[in-house]
Scaffold this active site. Structure first.
Site, PDB file in Angstrom:
ATOM      1  N   HIS A 185       0.836  -1.203   0.000  1.00 56.92           N
ATOM      2  CA  HIS A 185       0.000   0.000   0.000  1.00 56.92           C
ATOM      3  C   HIS A 185       0.872   1.255   0.000  1.00 56.92           C
ATOM      4  O   HIS A 185       0.730   2.142  -0.846  1.00 56.92           O
ATOM      5  CB  HIS A 185      -0.898   0.017   1.245  1.00 56.92           C
ATOM      6  CG  HIS A 185      -1.990  -0.984   1.245  1.00 56.92           C
ATOM      7  ND1 HIS A 185      -1.773  -2.311   1.536  1.00 56.92           N
ATOM      8  CD2 HIS A 185      -3.324  -0.863   1.016  1.00 56.92           C
ATOM      9  CE1 HIS A 185      -2.927  -2.963   1.491  1.00 56.92           C
ATOM     10  NE2 HIS A 185      -3.886  -2.109   1.170  1.00 56.92           N
ATOM     11  N   HIS A 198      -0.237  -3.621   9.521  1.00 52.25           N
ATOM     12  CA  HIS A 198       1.194  -3.652   9.229  1.00 52.25           C
ATOM     13  C   HIS A 198       1.957  -3.201  10.466  1.00 52.25           C
ATOM     14  O   HIS A 198       1.445  -2.428  11.290  1.00 52.25           O
ATOM     15  CB  HIS A 198       1.555  -2.728   8.061  1.00 52.25           C
ATOM     16  CG  HIS A 198       1.470  -3.379   6.719  1.00 52.25           C
ATOM     17  ND1 HIS A 198       2.285  -4.418   6.334  1.00 52.25           N
ATOM     18  CD2 HIS A 198       0.656  -3.131   5.664  1.00 52.25           C
ATOM     19  CE1 HIS A 198       1.972  -4.787   5.101  1.00 52.25           C
ATOM     20  NE2 HIS A 198       0.991  -4.029   4.674  1.00 52.25           N
ATOM     21  N   ASP A 219       7.324  -2.280   8.365  1.00 50.75           N
ATOM     22  CA  ASP A 219       6.786  -2.546   7.028  1.00 50.75           C
ATOM     23  C   ASP A 219       6.537  -1.240   6.278  1.00 50.75           C
ATOM     24  O   ASP A 219       6.785  -1.146   5.071  1.00 50.75           O
ATOM     25  CB  ASP A 219       5.469  -3.307   7.125  1.00 50.75           C
ATOM     26  CG  ASP A 219       5.586  -4.588   7.918  1.00 50.75           C
ATOM     27  OD1 ASP A 219       6.664  -5.202   7.862  1.00 50.75           O
ATOM     28  OD2 ASP A 219       4.626  -4.964   8.597  1.00 50.75           O
TER      29      ASP A 219
END
Length: 233
Positions: free
Chosen positions: A162, A202, A206
Site C-alpha cells: 500500500h 502492518h 513494514d
C-alpha cells in the site's frame, strides 16, 4: 576546511587524518557546515546505547511495535466501530485504485513506463522477502471485507505494498512537477499509514521499508531506462 585525510607525495594516505589537528574553532565549523553528518553521528551513538540497553522480547510474547502503541486510541475506536473500520478500509482501497490508475496511465497514456517498471521491481522483491520471512498476524488485527486484498485474503506483512505503491506515484508526480498532486498523495499516504497501524494491518517497519523500497526502486528504474536508451544509439 578539509575533513578528510591528506594524501602524501608517495601516493599513499597520511598517517594522521585531518581531524587529529583540529582546534575548537574547527569543531564549531564542522558542526555548523556539516550538521547532517553530525546529526547522524549523534543518531549512531544513540542507537548503540539503545541496542546495548534494550531488553529483547521474551519468546511467546507479542511483538512490540511503537506504531501500535501510538495508535492505541484509534485501535479502540475502530474495534468498537466495525462500520467505521469498513468505511476507512473502503477509502483506503480507493486510494489503491487511484495510485494504480495513475501509474498505469503514465505508461499507457503518456508513454512513461518508469513508475510501472518500479512497481514490477518493488512487488517482485516484496514477494521474495515476504515469503522468505513470514511474520505472524497480530492477534489484534482488524480485518475488513472492503480492504485490499479483498475479502480478508492472506498477504505478506513485509513490506507494505500500500505504502510503496502510493510513494511510487508521488515520486513520479514530483518528477513531472505535479507538486500539488504529489502533496495530496503524501498526505493520503500518511493517513493510510496511521490507519494500517491502527488496524494492526502492518508493523511500523513494514511502512518505513515500503517508503525506502519505493525510493530505491524508482531510482533503479530510472537507471534502467537510461541504460536502455544508450543501447538504442
Amino acid at each position: 576546511m578539509d575533513i578528510t585525510a591528506t594524501k602524501t607525495d608517495e601516493g599513499g594516505w597520511g598517517s594522521k587524518p585531518s581531524f587529529m589537528t583540529w582546534r575548537p574553532s574547527d569543531i564549531v565549523y564542522v558542526a555548523r557546515h556539516h550538521w547532517i553528518p553530525c546529526l547522524f553521528a549523534a543518531g549512531f551513538l544513540a542507537s548503540m546505547w539503545v541496542e546495548s540497553t534494550n531488553k529483547m522480547i521474551p519468546a511467546g510474547s507479542p511483538p512490540y511495535d511503537v506504531g501500535f502503541v501510538a495508535t492505541r486510541s484509534l485501535y479502540r475506536v475502530l474495534a468498537s466501530s466495525p462500520d467505521l473500520n469498513t468505511a476507512l478500509a473502503a477509502l483506503n482501497s480507493v486510494l489503491g485504485v487511484m495510485q494504480t490508475t495513475y501509474i498505469i496511465g503514465a505508461w499507457l497514456m503518456e508513454g512513461r513506463p518508469r513508475a510501472t517498471i518500479t512497481v514490477l521491481f518493488l512487488f517482485t522483491c516484496r514477494a521474495v522477502l515476504g515469503y522468505s520471512t513470514q511474520l505472524p498476524l497480530s492477534q489484534e488485527y482488524l480485518g475488513s471485507a472492503t480492504d485490499f486484498p479483498l475479502g480478508n485474503a492472506t498477504f505478506f506483512f513485509f513490506f507494505s505494498g500500500h505504502v510503496g505503491g502510493t510513494t511510487i506515484a508521488s515520486l513520479d508526480m514530483r518528477r513531472m512537477q505535479r507538486f500539488r498532486l504529489a502533496m495530496v498523495f503524501d498526505i493520503l499516504n500518511v493517513l493510510q499509514m496511521i490507519r494500517l497501524l491502527g488496524t494492526r494491518g502492518h508493523y511500523t517497519i513494514d511502512l518505513a521499508v515500503g517508503v525506502g523500497a519505493a525510493i530505491f526502486f524508482y531510482s533503479l528504474a530510472g537507471k534502467y531506462e537510461a541504460m536502455m536508451r544508450k543501447r538504442q544509439f
